[in-house]
Structures are given as C-alpha cells and as structure tokens.
Design a protein around this motif. Structure first.
Motif: not given
Length: 224
Positions: A25-32, A1-13
């Motif tokens: 079907g991706f695995d995602g991680l949002g940086v906080e 499974m591909f892992k996607i890292m999201i570095v986004e300041d807007d929590p809604k987006i």
C-alpha cells in the motif's frame, strides 16, 4: 500514503522492491537517472529512502550527505558491502538502518514499517521544503537550493521568496509583500522593496536562478 524512494543500481532488485512495497500500500519511485538523485528527492518528497551504496558517478554516502543538508527523512542503506567501516560510514552519514544484500523482503518491510512508525506516529508528514521548478526552499534554515548550489537567505529575502513560492506561480502584490516584511508599510519607502527584490534577484542568479522572480507591471511579482 507513504512515499518510498528507491535508489538502487540493480534494475531487477529495484523492480522487485517496487512491486513489493506497492502490495503493502505504499507509493514507490525507483530512481533511474543517478545524476538526479537529489533533485528527484526534492520533487518527490519521499517519507523514506532505500539507498544503495554502490552507484554510478557518486555513491550512496554522497547522496545521503546532500539530503541530510535539507532533510531528516529516514534513510535505509541497502548494500552488498558489509564491512564494519561501511556500516559505520552509513550511520555517520545519517543513515537510520543498514540491510545487507541479499536480503529478505519480509525483513526489509519490517524494518521500513518500524522506522515509519517511529518517525511519523507523532509528527506531521508534511515536508519542510517548498519546491518550484527544481528550486527547493528549506523552511527550517532559510536556505534555497538549486542544482546542488545552496544559498543562505536573510530574513527579508526568505519572506519574499516564501510568499512567492507558496503562491505557486501566482502573482503576489507589492502591498502584500510589504505587509509581510514590515508591520506598517506606510512608513516604508516604496523603493525599499524594489531594492530588496533586486538584491534577491542578483543572489538567485548567482546560483543559476536567472529571471526566477518576474515583475508583473501594475500587479506585483511572480516566480517562473
């Protein structure tokens, strides 16, 4: 499974994108914690990064540059900034694509899938980095990074730390290390390994990795 890292300041987006990529079907991680972008990258080992430009403390260009020091992982910049200079900067810093906000989720997914296909169709998705307790060993250029401090290793130093980190917290015997360093350890003074280990310990301590290599009496060495 591909892992996607999201570095986004807007929590809604961030949440919308996370929800959408999960459906694909991706695995995602949002940086906080935006002071830990690099360390999060090292620990999570994503296959693709979505990077905002406007971030607290350091901007997306800074983090892209830090990541490019150790990895060629695809990075897509996603930003409301859309001047020619921003796009040029994104490309020059190592970005693989640029998407302007507001954006279509369908367009985002199409670009992500295209880049993932190009990058991983004919190559292994295995990482070139071994991580242990925040320390990242780059197998390509024989460096180790800890808290953004980069240390260049000699051939023997790299072999020692590679064996220890690959063993993931297990004890590695002195004989095994010596066999890795020298073809016939019977011709090498046992003290030579001790000198190499002590020199490596000192260099690791200089970047904050104090007591990283521990001696197990009568057994060998282990990393903590």
């Amino acid at each position: 499974m591909f892992k996607i890292m999201i570095v986004e300041d807007d929590p809604k987006i961030r949440e919308i994108v996370l929800e959408n990529i999960t459906k694909w079907g991706f695995d995602g991680l949002g940086v906080e914690d935006f002071s830990e972008v690099f360390n999060t990258f090292i620990k999570y080992e994503p296959h693709l990064i979505l990077m905002d430009i406007n971030l607290p403390s350091f901007d997306g260009f800074y983090w892209c540059n830090k990541i490019r020091e150790v990895s060629k992982v695809p990075i897509i910049f996603v930003s409301s900034r859309n001047t020619n200079m921003d796009i040029i900067m994104a490309v020059n810093m190592g970005g693989d694509d640029f998407i302007q906000k507001p954006f279509s989720l369908e367009v985002l997914m199409a670009k992500m899938n295209a880049i993932l296909r190009r990058t991983y169709s004919y190559t292994s998705v295995e990482s070139n980095i071994i991580e242990h307790n925040g320390a990242a060993l780059n197998l390509k250029d024989s460096t180790i990074i800890y808290n953004e401090h980069k240390l260049e290793l000699t051939k023997n130093e790299f072999k020692i730390i590679y064996l220890l980190m690959k063993n993931n917290g297990g004890v590695v015997s002195r004989d095994k290390i010596m066999r890795s360093l020298w073809e016939d350890e019977s011709f090498v003074d046992d003290n030579t390994l001790t000198v190499n280990i002590n020199r490596l310990r000192k260099k690791l301590a200089d970047i904050g990795l104090d007591n990283f290599i521990q001696t197990k009496k009568g057994q060998g060495y282990i990393i903590l």
